[in-house]
Scaffold this motif. Structure first.
Motif, PDB file in Angstrom:
ATOM      1  N   PHE A  56       0.822  -1.207   0.000  1.00  0.00           N
ATOM      2  CA  PHE A  56       0.000   0.000   0.000  1.00  0.00           C
ATOM      3  C   PHE A  56       0.857   1.258   0.000  1.00  0.00           C
ATOM      4  CE2 PHE A  56      -2.597  -3.210   2.318  1.00  0.00           C
ATOM      5  CZ  PHE A  56      -3.378  -3.526   1.217  1.00  0.00           C
ATOM      6  N   GLY A  57       1.979   1.209   0.712  1.00  0.00           N
ATOM      7  CA  GLY A  57       2.899   2.343   0.687  1.00  0.00           C
ATOM      8  C   GLY A  57       3.420   2.558  -0.721  1.00  0.00           C
ATOM      9  N   GLU A  58       3.748   1.465  -1.365  1.00  0.00           N
ATOM     10  CA  GLU A  58       4.312   1.594  -2.702  1.00  0.00           C
ATOM     11  C   GLU A  58       3.284   2.065  -3.723  1.00  0.00           C
ATOM     12  OE1 GLU A  58       6.479  -2.047  -3.314  1.00  0.00           O
ATOM     13  OE2 GLU A  58       7.942  -1.351  -1.826  1.00  0.00           O
ATOM     14  N   THR A  59       2.040   1.592  -3.587  1.00  0.00           N
ATOM     15  CA  THR A  59       1.039   2.049  -4.560  1.00  0.00           C
ATOM     16  C   THR A  59       0.671   3.518  -4.307  1.00  0.00           C
ATOM     17  OG1 THR A  59      -0.616   0.959  -3.191  1.00  0.00           O
ATOM     18  CG2 THR A  59       0.035  -0.175  -5.183  1.00  0.00           C
ATOM     19  N   THR A  60       0.681   3.944  -3.041  1.00  0.00           N
ATOM     20  CA  THR A  60       0.442   5.366  -2.752  1.00  0.00           C
ATOM     21  C   THR A  60       1.530   6.199  -3.408  1.00  0.00           C
ATOM     22  OG1 THR A  60      -0.425   4.706  -0.596  1.00  0.00           O
ATOM     23  CG2 THR A  60       0.035   7.043  -0.917  1.00  0.00           C
ATOM     24  N   MET A  61       2.769   5.746  -3.243  1.00  0.00           N
ATOM     25  CA  MET A  61       3.919   6.458  -3.808  1.00  0.00           C
ATOM     26  C   MET A  61       3.811   6.527  -5.325  1.00  0.00           C
ATOM     27  SD  MET A  61       6.510   7.957  -2.578  1.00  0.00           S
ATOM     28  CE  MET A  61       7.489   8.980  -3.658  1.00  0.00           C
ATOM     29  N   ARG A  62       3.295   5.450  -5.915  1.00  0.00           N
ATOM     30  CA  ARG A  62       3.163   5.432  -7.371  1.00  0.00           C
ATOM     31  C   ARG A  62       2.201   6.519  -7.841  1.00  0.00           C
ATOM     32  NH1 ARG A  62       0.606   0.380  -9.415  1.00  0.00           N
ATOM     33  NH2 ARG A  62       2.332  -0.734  -8.466  1.00  0.00           N
ATOM     34  N   GLY A  63       1.122   6.710  -7.092  1.00  0.00           N
ATOM     35  CA  GLY A  63       0.167   7.757  -7.432  1.00  0.00           C
ATOM     36  C   GLY A  63       0.821   9.122  -7.385  1.00  0.00           C
ATOM     37  N   ILE A  64       1.649   9.346  -6.360  1.00  0.00           N
ATOM     38  CA  ILE A  64       2.364  10.620  -6.217  1.00  0.00           C
ATOM     39  C   ILE A  64       3.287  10.828  -7.411  1.00  0.00           C
ATOM     40  CG2 ILE A  64       4.111  11.802  -4.825  1.00  0.00           C
ATOM     41  CD1 ILE A  64       2.827  10.434  -2.338  1.00  0.00           C
ATOM     42  N   GLU A  65       3.986   9.768  -7.791  1.00  0.00           N
ATOM     43  CA  GLU A  65       4.922   9.868  -8.917  1.00  0.00           C
ATOM     44  C   GLU A  65       4.197  10.124 -10.237  1.00  0.00           C
ATOM     45  OE1 GLU A  65       6.976   6.190  -8.520  1.00  0.00           O
ATOM     46  OE2 GLU A  65       8.296   6.945  -6.927  1.00  0.00           O
ATOM     47  N   LYS A 307       3.189   3.741 -16.110  1.00  0.00           N
ATOM     48  CA  LYS A 307       4.066   3.268 -15.031  1.00  0.00           C
ATOM     49  C   LYS A 307       3.805   1.842 -14.595  1.00  0.00           C
ATOM     50  CE  LYS A 307       5.902   5.691 -11.693  1.00  0.00           C
ATOM     51  NZ  LYS A 307       7.157   6.302 -12.066  1.00  0.00           N
ATOM     52  N   SER A 308       2.600   1.350 -14.883  1.00  0.00           N
ATOM     53  CA  SER A 308       2.275   0.026 -14.356  1.00  0.00           C
ATOM     54  C   SER A 308       1.297  -0.688 -15.276  1.00  0.00           C
ATOM     55  CB  SER A 308       1.652   0.186 -12.962  1.00  0.00           C
ATOM     56  OG  SER A 308       1.077  -1.041 -12.556  1.00  0.00           O
ATOM     57  N   LYS A 309       1.426  -2.003 -15.287  1.00  0.00           N
ATOM     58  CA  LYS A 309       0.516  -2.809 -16.102  1.00  0.00           C
ATOM     59  C   LYS A 309      -0.829  -2.980 -15.411  1.00  0.00           C
ATOM     60  CE  LYS A 309       3.558  -6.014 -16.512  1.00  0.00           C
ATOM     61  NZ  LYS A 309       4.163  -7.322 -16.565  1.00  0.00           N
ATOM     62  N   GLU A 310      -0.809  -2.884 -14.085  1.00  0.00           N
ATOM     63  CA  GLU A 310      -2.035  -3.080 -13.302  1.00  0.00           C
ATOM     64  C   GLU A 310      -2.920  -1.841 -13.421  1.00  0.00           C
ATOM     65  OE1 GLU A 310      -2.359  -5.972 -11.669  1.00  0.00           O
ATOM     66  OE2 GLU A 310      -0.339  -6.625 -12.202  1.00  0.00           O
ATOM     67  N   LEU A 311      -4.192  -2.022 -13.093  1.00  0.00           N
ATOM     68  CA  LEU A 311      -5.070  -0.863 -12.988  1.00  0.00           C
ATOM     69  C   LEU A 311      -4.827  -0.209 -11.631  1.00  0.00           C
ATOM     70  CD1 LEU A 311      -8.398  -2.234 -14.478  1.00  0.00           C
ATOM     71  CD2 LEU A 311      -7.068  -0.315 -15.329  1.00  0.00           C
ATOM     72  N   PRO A 312      -5.022   1.107 -11.540  1.00  0.00           N
ATOM     73  CA  PRO A 312      -4.757   1.745 -10.252  1.00  0.00           C
ATOM     74  C   PRO A 312      -5.782   1.336  -9.201  1.00  0.00           C
ATOM     75  CG  PRO A 312      -5.722   3.303 -11.787  1.00  0.00           C
ATOM     76  CD  PRO A 312      -5.434   2.060 -12.570  1.00  0.00           C
ATOM     77  N   GLY A 313      -5.319   1.180  -7.976  1.00  0.00           N
ATOM     78  CA  GLY A 313      -6.215   0.908  -6.861  1.00  0.00           C
ATOM     79  C   GLY A 313      -6.453   2.183  -6.074  1.00  0.00           C
ATOM     80  N   ILE A 314      -7.151   2.037  -4.972  1.00  0.00           N
ATOM     81  CA  ILE A 314      -7.558   3.207  -4.199  1.00  0.00           C
ATOM     82  C   ILE A 314      -6.372   4.001  -3.654  1.00  0.00           C
ATOM     83  CG2 ILE A 314      -7.986   1.631  -2.271  1.00  0.00           C
ATOM     84  CD1 ILE A 314      -9.783   3.683  -1.100  1.00  0.00           C
ATOM     85  N   PHE A 315      -5.286   3.316  -3.274  1.00  0.00           N
ATOM     86  CA  PHE A 315      -4.164   4.044  -2.682  1.00  0.00           C
ATOM     87  C   PHE A 315      -3.397   4.842  -3.738  1.00  0.00           C
ATOM     88  CE2 PHE A 315      -5.014   0.822   0.499  1.00  0.00           C
ATOM     89  CZ  PHE A 315      -5.079   1.613   1.628  1.00  0.00           C
ATOM     90  N   THR A 316      -3.326   4.293  -4.944  1.00  0.00           N
ATOM     91  CA  THR A 316      -2.674   5.020  -6.026  1.00  0.00           C
ATOM     92  C   THR A 316      -3.474   6.279  -6.332  1.00  0.00           C
ATOM     93  OG1 THR A 316      -2.113   2.847  -6.873  1.00  0.00           O
ATOM     94  CG2 THR A 316      -1.619   4.702  -8.276  1.00  0.00           C
TER      95      THR A 316
END
Lengths: 403, 285
Positions: A56-65, A307-316
């Protein structure tokens, strides 16, 4: 684990910029303010990047990036320096790292954390220091009851999300339900919020189960659930626990026999790889849904795809939208983010269309007011996604937080 | 199906899994007199290697077959190059070494596979549930139970009926005397350590569809495995077997009937057994 990201300006361009600003104006006072307002904006990200909640920390960070890359690494025309710290999901570690961010890095705004227990531990210190603080993950309902003037929560509260599910379930033919939740603060918070509206709507919670945090084997619980006459299960689990619970729910033949409902984290883009087909048909409520058909969300999903193959989740989405809030507020104060009081007031005036929908803040508790979506897991183009089946518009903070 | 029967089955399945881990741990302890704190890491390594094999080949069975091999190789190297030089030192030094290794393995796993949680899918032939006694039970879990029993039988045959097994038993009973009568105890140690690690790696793959595969799973399985060998008696295969069933049952029935105190109940079982038999059910006192 400090990570000064790549958005740091070179020292030379900084001095040149400040010099140019001073040369252009004859007003010494203004020159000073401008010089102060042209250095990098320092943003402290305090989140969990190790242990069970690392994802979750990493996906949050991905959203910021994603936000920063989209905006050329700048906010309100100023370069941005992200200082990332890992709280290890431990309040004591978090406080040490927080002190470093606030006192030695002198960040202009703190984003995070994920854990409610960490947010609770941070509250006193942050109130005292007055550094602007936007919560990107912690959902404990009571956090916004504190009314810390420099704290805003740009994400969900457990109450906000769990409450509409109870209403929906009781209005859609569920008479008896079981509640099963991970045995910690958030689990109890969510279970109570679901029960409140579900029973108000005429439903009955026939059994409440609180399983120890990080339960591996749910077989005893699902066998127990099988033996009751309930038509539905409402669950609160996150990450790997959510993966295991939903899978074992199917393995024990409960799928098809009972409706599976849950908190947003139980049936989310993050957990689908663990659950596979077991998740299909599951219902959940959330403040975000990756398949929302709005221009804002489509744009976000497109940016995220770089940035990612996945779809974004709530934390991103939360990381992305929080940066948007910081950007807008910084622009509203003319880039002078150093003026913490003015910057906080500007955050409070946020009124944006985010990927998740409209977002504004409750003037009293500083909780984000936003849509809550009832979602169903479906298979689409060979992958699992959530689809919105019902929208509850502009859900605010728990009324109990306002008295 | 009666709730009691299904919970009994659940307890046995969990016990079978614990046995795969605890049997190796117990024998290693019996021979070396050292608790191997990296034993959970072998479980985790096996799970991750199995995950990669299953992803690459699409076959769960191949993952089960191949994953224990690299784990055994790593354990072999660890025993020969790192543990052996420490045998003359104090036990604590050896325990600390295995503890250090558990950190190394966690970091290795995180750098190769990341910190996400993965899951190995069960083989398609075992995906469904079996209906019997008017209830459902997942066929994969039944297969796990069968596998655990099979492993116990094979281990028992080896330890109890073969010459190699007799040597292991002699080493566990009194390694100095065993060495005195000409047994190659260091070789015995290396073999047991390696085989125990391979068995743990295998358990990691088998548990993959149920527990998931993630860094940190090592500690989560190691703690109950320790309880098992303390309850069963250190160094005893029979103890590991009975201990696994006792702890598996205590955990499952605790969860089912007293959910809030489930974690506590396995410890209560341990305390009660230790009060009655301080050396464990089948241990040397």
């Amino acid at each position: 684990m400090t990570d000064a990201s790549s958005f740091k300006p070179s020292r030379r361009s900084l001095i040149a910029g400040a010099g140019a600003a001073a040369a252009l104006t004859f007003d010494a006072q203004l020159a000073r303010v401008l010089a102060q307002g042209t250095g990098p904006i320092r943003i402290g990200v305090l989140n969990t990047f190790t242990k069970m909640a690392a994802l979750f920390g990493e996906t949050t960070m991905r959203g910021i990036e994603v936000y920063l890359e989209e905006h050329g690494g700048k906010i309100a025309g100023r370069p941005v320096e992200i200082i990332k710290e890992d709280d290890e999901f431990n309040p004591q570690v978090a406080l040490q790292k927080l002190r470093k961010l606030v006192e030695s890095d002198k960040v202009h705004v703190v984003l995070g954390p994920l854990g409610s227990h960490i947010a609770t531990a941070m509250a006193g210190y942050m109130k005292q220091m007055g550094t602007p603080w936007i919560i990107t993950g912690a959902g404990a309902t009571a956090l916004t009851k504190e009314r810390i003037p420099n704290m805003y929560r740009a994400t969900l509260t457990n109450w906000q999300v769990a409450n509409p599910m109870g209403t929906w379930a009781s209005a859609n033919g569920v008479k008896e339900s079981i509640v099963i939740a991970s045995d910690f603060l958030a689990g109890h918070d969510v279970a109570e919020a679901f029960k409140e509206t579900f029973e108000k709507g005429g439903g009955k919670v026939v059994k409440e189960i609180f399983s120890p945090v990080n339960t591996n084997d749910f077989s005893a619980y699902v066998s127990d659930i099988r033996a009751t006459p309930a038509q539905a299960v409402y669950g609160f689990f996150t990450g790997s626990e959510a993966g295991r619970f939903v899978k074992q729910f199917q393995q024990f033949g409960l799928k098809g026999k009972m409706k599976l409902m849950g908190f947003q984290s139980m049936l989310d883009a993050d957990t689908f790889p663990l659950q596979g087909a077991a998740a299909v048909g599951g219902l959940s409520t959330s403040i975000y849904c990756e398949t929302l058909d709005t221009p804002e969300n489509k744009h976000f999903v497109e940016m995220h795809a770089k940035k990612s193959k996945e779809l974004p989740g709530i934390f991103t989405e939360s990381g992305y939208t929080t940066m948007r809030i910081v950007d807008d507020a910084a622009q509203a104060v003319g880039g002078k983010i150093e003026d913490a009081a003015a910057f906080c007031i500007a955050i409070g005036k946020t009124n944006i269309m985010a990927p998740r929908g409209p977002v504004s803040f409750d003037p009293l508790t500083h909780q984000a007011i936003q849509n809550v979506y009832v979602r169903e897991v479906v298979e689409q183009d060979g992958r699992l996604v959530n689809k919105v089946i019902s929208v509850v518009p502009n859900v605010g903070d728990n009324p109990l937080n306002k008295v | 199906m009666d709730l009691f029967i299904s919970q009994t089955l659940n307890g046995l399945v969990y016990g079978a899994l614990l046995f795969l881990l605890a049997s190796g741990l117990s024998l290693i302890f019996g021979l070396m007199g050292v608790v191997n704190l990296a034993h959970g890491s072998f479980f985790m390594l096996g799970a991750f290697v199995g995950l990669s094999v299953a992803k690459a080949t699409g076959s769960f069975w191949l993952a089960m077959l191949l994953a224990p091999l690299p784990v055994a190789a790593i354990a072999l190297a660890m025993e020969v190059f790192f543990l052996r030089p420490l045998y003359k030192r104090e036990k604590l030094d050896q325990v600390l070494l295995t503890f250090g290794f558990s950190f190394v393995f966690t970091d290795l796993v995180e750098s190769f596979w990341g910190k996400d949680t993965f899951s190995i899918s069960e083989p398609p032939s075992l995906e469904d549930s079996i209906e019997f006694l008017g209830g459902f039970f997942p066929s994969y879990r039944l297969a796990m139970l069968g596998f655990g029993l099979l492993a116990a039988l094979i281990l028992w045959l080896i330890i109890d009926r073969t010459r190699a097994g007799a040597m292991v038993r002699a080493g566990v009973d009194d390694s100095a005397t065993a060495m005195g009568i000409g047994l190659n105890v260091p070789l015995l140690l290396t073999t047991t350590f390696t085989c125990g690690a391979a068995l743990a790696g295998l358990a990691g793959v088998i548990a993959g569809p149920i527990l998931g595969v993630y860094s940190g799973v090592d500690v989560e399985v190691l703690i109950p495995a320790f309880i098992v060998i303390v309850v069963g008696g250190m160094g005893s295969l029979k103890g590991a077997f009975v201990g696994s069933i006792v702890i598996g049952m205590a955990d499952t029935f605790g969860k089912a009937y007293l959910p809030e105190t489930a974690m506590f109940l396995t410890y209560v079982a341990m305390i009660l057994i230790l009060l009655a038999r301080p050396g464990g059910l089948f241990g040397k006192v």
